[in-house]
Motif scaffolding. Sequence first.
Motif, PDB file in Angstrom:
ATOM      1  N   ARG A 147      -4.028   7.664  -9.179  1.00  0.00           N
ATOM      2  CA  ARG A 147      -3.251   6.432  -8.999  1.00  0.00           C
ATOM      3  C   ARG A 147      -3.676   5.655  -7.751  1.00  0.00           C
ATOM      4  O   ARG A 147      -4.054   6.247  -6.750  1.00  0.00           O
ATOM      5  CB  ARG A 147      -1.764   6.756  -8.914  1.00  0.00           C
ATOM      6  CG  ARG A 147      -1.227   7.283 -10.228  1.00  0.00           C
ATOM      7  CD  ARG A 147       0.269   7.422 -10.192  1.00  0.00           C
ATOM      8  NE  ARG A 147       0.716   8.292  -9.116  1.00  0.00           N
ATOM      9  CZ  ARG A 147       1.979   8.373  -8.728  1.00  0.00           C
ATOM     10  NH1 ARG A 147       2.897   7.611  -9.271  1.00  0.00           N
ATOM     11  NH2 ARG A 147       2.321   9.214  -7.773  1.00  0.00           N
ATOM     12  N   ARG A 149      -2.785   1.911  -5.340  1.00  0.00           N
ATOM     13  CA  ARG A 149      -1.757   0.894  -5.050  1.00  0.00           C
ATOM     14  C   ARG A 149      -2.042  -0.426  -5.737  1.00  0.00           C
ATOM     15  O   ARG A 149      -1.125  -1.152  -6.121  1.00  0.00           O
ATOM     16  CB  ARG A 149      -1.668   0.682  -3.534  1.00  0.00           C
ATOM     17  CG  ARG A 149      -0.985   1.832  -2.816  1.00  0.00           C
ATOM     18  CD  ARG A 149      -1.035   1.630  -1.320  1.00  0.00           C
ATOM     19  NE  ARG A 149      -0.212   2.604  -0.617  1.00  0.00           N
ATOM     20  CZ  ARG A 149      -0.450   3.023   0.624  1.00  0.00           C
ATOM     21  NH1 ARG A 149      -1.500   2.555   1.284  1.00  0.00           N
ATOM     22  NH2 ARG A 149       0.350   3.885   1.194  1.00  0.00           N
ATOM     23  N   ARG A 155       3.298   0.442  -8.009  1.00  0.00           N
ATOM     24  CA  ARG A 155       2.528   1.467  -7.291  1.00  0.00           C
ATOM     25  C   ARG A 155       2.204   1.056  -5.853  1.00  0.00           C
ATOM     26  O   ARG A 155       1.467   1.753  -5.169  1.00  0.00           O
ATOM     27  CB  ARG A 155       1.243   1.788  -8.069  1.00  0.00           C
ATOM     28  CG  ARG A 155       1.529   2.476  -9.391  1.00  0.00           C
ATOM     29  CD  ARG A 155       0.274   2.970 -10.099  1.00  0.00           C
ATOM     30  NE  ARG A 155       0.643   3.794 -11.250  1.00  0.00           N
ATOM     31  CZ  ARG A 155      -0.229   4.418 -12.041  1.00  0.00           C
ATOM     32  NH1 ARG A 155      -1.529   4.304 -11.815  1.00  0.00           N
ATOM     33  NH2 ARG A 155       0.188   5.149 -13.054  1.00  0.00           N
ATOM     34  N   LEU A 158       2.923   3.673  -3.033  1.00  0.00           N
ATOM     35  CA  LEU A 158       2.405   5.039  -3.165  1.00  0.00           C
ATOM     36  C   LEU A 158       2.105   5.647  -1.800  1.00  0.00           C
ATOM     37  O   LEU A 158       1.641   4.951  -0.891  1.00  0.00           O
ATOM     38  CB  LEU A 158       1.084   5.009  -3.943  1.00  0.00           C
ATOM     39  CG  LEU A 158       1.081   5.149  -5.448  1.00  0.00           C
ATOM     40  CD1 LEU A 158      -0.370   5.158  -5.940  1.00  0.00           C
ATOM     41  CD2 LEU A 158       1.801   6.405  -5.874  1.00  0.00           C
ATOM     42  N   ASN A 171      -2.533  11.654  -4.067  1.00  0.00           N
ATOM     43  CA  ASN A 171      -3.118  10.419  -4.607  1.00  0.00           C
ATOM     44  C   ASN A 171      -4.295  10.017  -3.716  1.00  0.00           C
ATOM     45  O   ASN A 171      -4.183   9.095  -2.895  1.00  0.00           O
ATOM     46  CB  ASN A 171      -2.066   9.302  -4.612  1.00  0.00           C
ATOM     47  CG  ASN A 171      -0.817   9.677  -5.373  1.00  0.00           C
ATOM     48  OD1 ASN A 171      -0.883  10.033  -6.548  1.00  0.00           O
ATOM     49  ND2 ASN A 171       0.342   9.615  -4.723  1.00  0.00           N
ATOM     50  N   GLU A 230       5.514   3.689 -16.358  1.00  0.00           N
ATOM     51  CA  GLU A 230       4.832   4.964 -16.138  1.00  0.00           C
ATOM     52  C   GLU A 230       5.106   5.873 -17.328  1.00  0.00           C
ATOM     53  O   GLU A 230       6.137   5.748 -17.998  1.00  0.00           O
ATOM     54  CB  GLU A 230       5.330   5.650 -14.853  1.00  0.00           C
ATOM     55  CG  GLU A 230       5.027   4.893 -13.570  1.00  0.00           C
ATOM     56  CD  GLU A 230       3.574   5.041 -13.105  1.00  0.00           C
ATOM     57  OE1 GLU A 230       2.794   5.736 -13.780  1.00  0.00           O
ATOM     58  OE2 GLU A 230       3.229   4.428 -12.080  1.00  0.00           O
TER      59      GLU A 230
END
Length: 245
Positions: A147, A149, A155, A158, A171, A230
């Motif tokens: 993942r 940002r 996101r 994150l 991440n 998600e």
Amino acid sequence: MQLETNQRLELTERAAALTRNYERLRTHDLLRGLLTEDYPGRIGLVSSFGAEAAVTLHMVAEIDPYTPVIFLDTWKHFPETLAYRDALVTRLGLCNMQTVTPRPVHLEVEDPDGDLNARDPDRCCHYRKTRPMLQALRAMDCWITGRKRHQADTRRELTLFEVQDRWIKVNPLLDWTPEDVAAYYRAHDLPPHPLTSQGYPSIGCVPCTRPVAPGEDARAGRWADSEKTECGIHFENGKIVRGGT
Ligand code: SF4
């Protein structure tokens, strides 16, 4: 309950300590530290084999090709994704590929006609992704995501390390931009996912993915006709569908 609270506290402190140790390292060094020092034999990479997946796959293969790589085969993927997965595994020399699938007994009850994605996508993701993933992660304490940002407004916040259920989740690419990813692909001559040239910067299951228009978030084509953002593997167990195992 008290034990759960203590475990949660321990994991939160662990995530904070890992952040202090790793936040200034380059991505490759961060992954090397986690794979060889902090979590040897207890860490896996969960990969969608999507549009930007080859970055972490390439780094993990360089550091330790025996690292478990978990692919959640929902039986709803694009055939291009399955072919890309097989090609990348061979190309990178990944030796511990784990393709996990839903349990047929669950789908016979929950999704007998294969249209649960249209009726209740959270529930569909729960049976086709989340539960198989939780099974696959049983022997691990930490898992790696891809993942970033930049992918979506949801996101932007994150963090490098998170706590999810009893796992530490990392991440490592959170600050990578599309340009960083493209440069890495060029530098290492990595093949693109065949659908990226057709307007798919984020690729999931066929019924829940559409190409994006210029200027849209990379993930705007995922569950485009719903509020869903998600798939459920990034929520704590039980928040999507409660009950059962
Ligand atoms: S992305 Fe769509 S088809 Fe795939 S598991 Fe989730 S709801 Fe089902």
